[in-house]
Design an enzyme around this catalytic site. Structure first.
Site, PDB file in Angstrom:
ATOM      1  N   CYS A 159       0.861  -1.184   0.000  1.00  0.00           N
ATOM      2  CA  CYS A 159       0.000   0.000   0.000  1.00  0.00           C
ATOM      3  C   CYS A 159       0.892   1.228   0.000  1.00  0.00           C
ATOM      4  CB  CYS A 159      -0.892  -0.008   1.241  1.00  0.00           C
ATOM      5  SG  CYS A 159      -2.035   1.398   1.333  1.00  0.00           S
ATOM      6  N   HIS A 176      -9.348  -3.371  -2.539  1.00  0.00           N
ATOM      7  CA  HIS A 176      -8.300  -2.672  -1.761  1.00  0.00           C
ATOM      8  C   HIS A 176      -8.663  -1.189  -1.632  1.00  0.00           C
ATOM      9  CE1 HIS A 176      -3.903  -1.894  -0.668  1.00  0.00           C
ATOM     10  NE2 HIS A 176      -4.343  -0.691  -0.963  1.00  0.00           N
ATOM     11  N   GLU A 177      -9.159  -0.599  -2.737  1.00  0.00           N
ATOM     12  CA  GLU A 177      -9.500   0.837  -2.711  1.00  0.00           C
ATOM     13  C   GLU A 177     -10.749   1.103  -1.880  1.00  0.00           C
ATOM     14  OE1 GLU A 177      -6.179   0.933  -4.566  1.00  0.00           O
ATOM     15  OE2 GLU A 177      -7.165   2.627  -3.591  1.00  0.00           O
ATOM     16  N   HIS A 203     -10.071   1.317   1.692  1.00  0.00           N
ATOM     17  CA  HIS A 203      -9.550   2.622   2.143  1.00  0.00           C
ATOM     18  C   HIS A 203     -10.685   3.583   2.498  1.00  0.00           C
ATOM     19  CE1 HIS A 203      -5.212   2.544   1.836  1.00  0.00           C
ATOM     20  NE2 HIS A 203      -5.220   2.116   0.596  1.00  0.00           N
TER      21      HIS A 203
END
Ligand SMILES: O=CN(O)C[C@@H](CC1CCCC1)C(=O)N1NCCC[C@H]1C(=O)Nc1ccccn1
Ligand code: NI
Length: 189
Positions: A116, A159-160, A163
């Site tokens: 990351c 993954h995004e 966030h």
């Protein structure tokens, strides 16, 4: 333009990295339109070897607003083509207010684990994610899209979206056995 110094890290105090980001309303403000452009521009420049070198950028395939300390549900995704015959990206868009509306039971994970841009250390272990997802999101014009993704683009988008919920990749790594993965997990990359 966004530089590495603008990307907040998980070991920094007082960032929004662990917050649940706010939904974005439409039409986007000028500032939000500029942010969307800046996030995608970072990915484009970072994936160009010469420009990445020139500006000292770590190459990335995704960048979420909380990573530049803006707690809004917006992330740029640029998954480059894996076919030398055709350089059309596999997936390229700024995803706003994304929602995963369906997901496979089967899990997928990158053989090499994940990293990351907001985490300056290597953390070993598998990050099990859904191998296939149906993603609903709005683009910068406010148009709603519904896309089915599998394997690597599905991993990147998960993954995004993490966030935007204050979740980092290593939160998913099995504490007892980092290289543990659910039965039937597909490994790739
Ligand atoms: O939230 C977003 N991030 O943290 C940027 C991350 C997002 C990916 C990590 C795993 C799935 C999504 C990112 O892109 N990376 N992680 C750290 C260093 C490597 C870099 C990367 O994989 N680069 C890359 C890969 C293929 C082609 C070009 N570049
Ligand atoms: Ni990240």
């Amino acid at each position: 333009m966004i530089l590495m110094k603008d990307i907040v890290r998980d070991d920094q105090e007082g960032t929004v990295l662990r917050d649940y980001a706010a939904k974005v309303s439409f039409p986007l403000t000028e500032e939000e339109q500029q942010l969307a452009k800046d996030l995608m521009e970072y990915l484009e420049i970072s994936q160009d070897e010469e420009l990445a070198e020139k500006y000292g950028l770590r190459a990335g395939v995704g960048l979420a607003a909380p990573q530049v300390n803006v707690s809004k549900q917006m992330a740029a995704v640029l998954v480059p083509s894996d076919d030398e015959e055709d350089d059309t990206p596999i997936f390229k868009d700024v995803i706003i207010n994304p929602v995963i509306i369906s997901e496979s039971v089967q899990m997928g994970a990158l053989t090499e684990g994940e990293g990351c841009l907001s985490v300056d250390r290597d953390i070993a272990g598998y990050v099990p994610r859904h191998d296939r997802i149906t993603l609903k999101y709005q683009d910068v014009q406010g148009e709603t899209h519904k896309v089915r993704l599998k394997h690597y683009p599905a991993i990147v988008c998960q993954h995004e979206i993490d966030h935007l919920h204050g979740v980092l990749f290593y939160d998913h790594i099995n504490k007892d056995n980092p290289f543990e993965a659910p039965e039937g997990t597909v490994f790739f990359g």
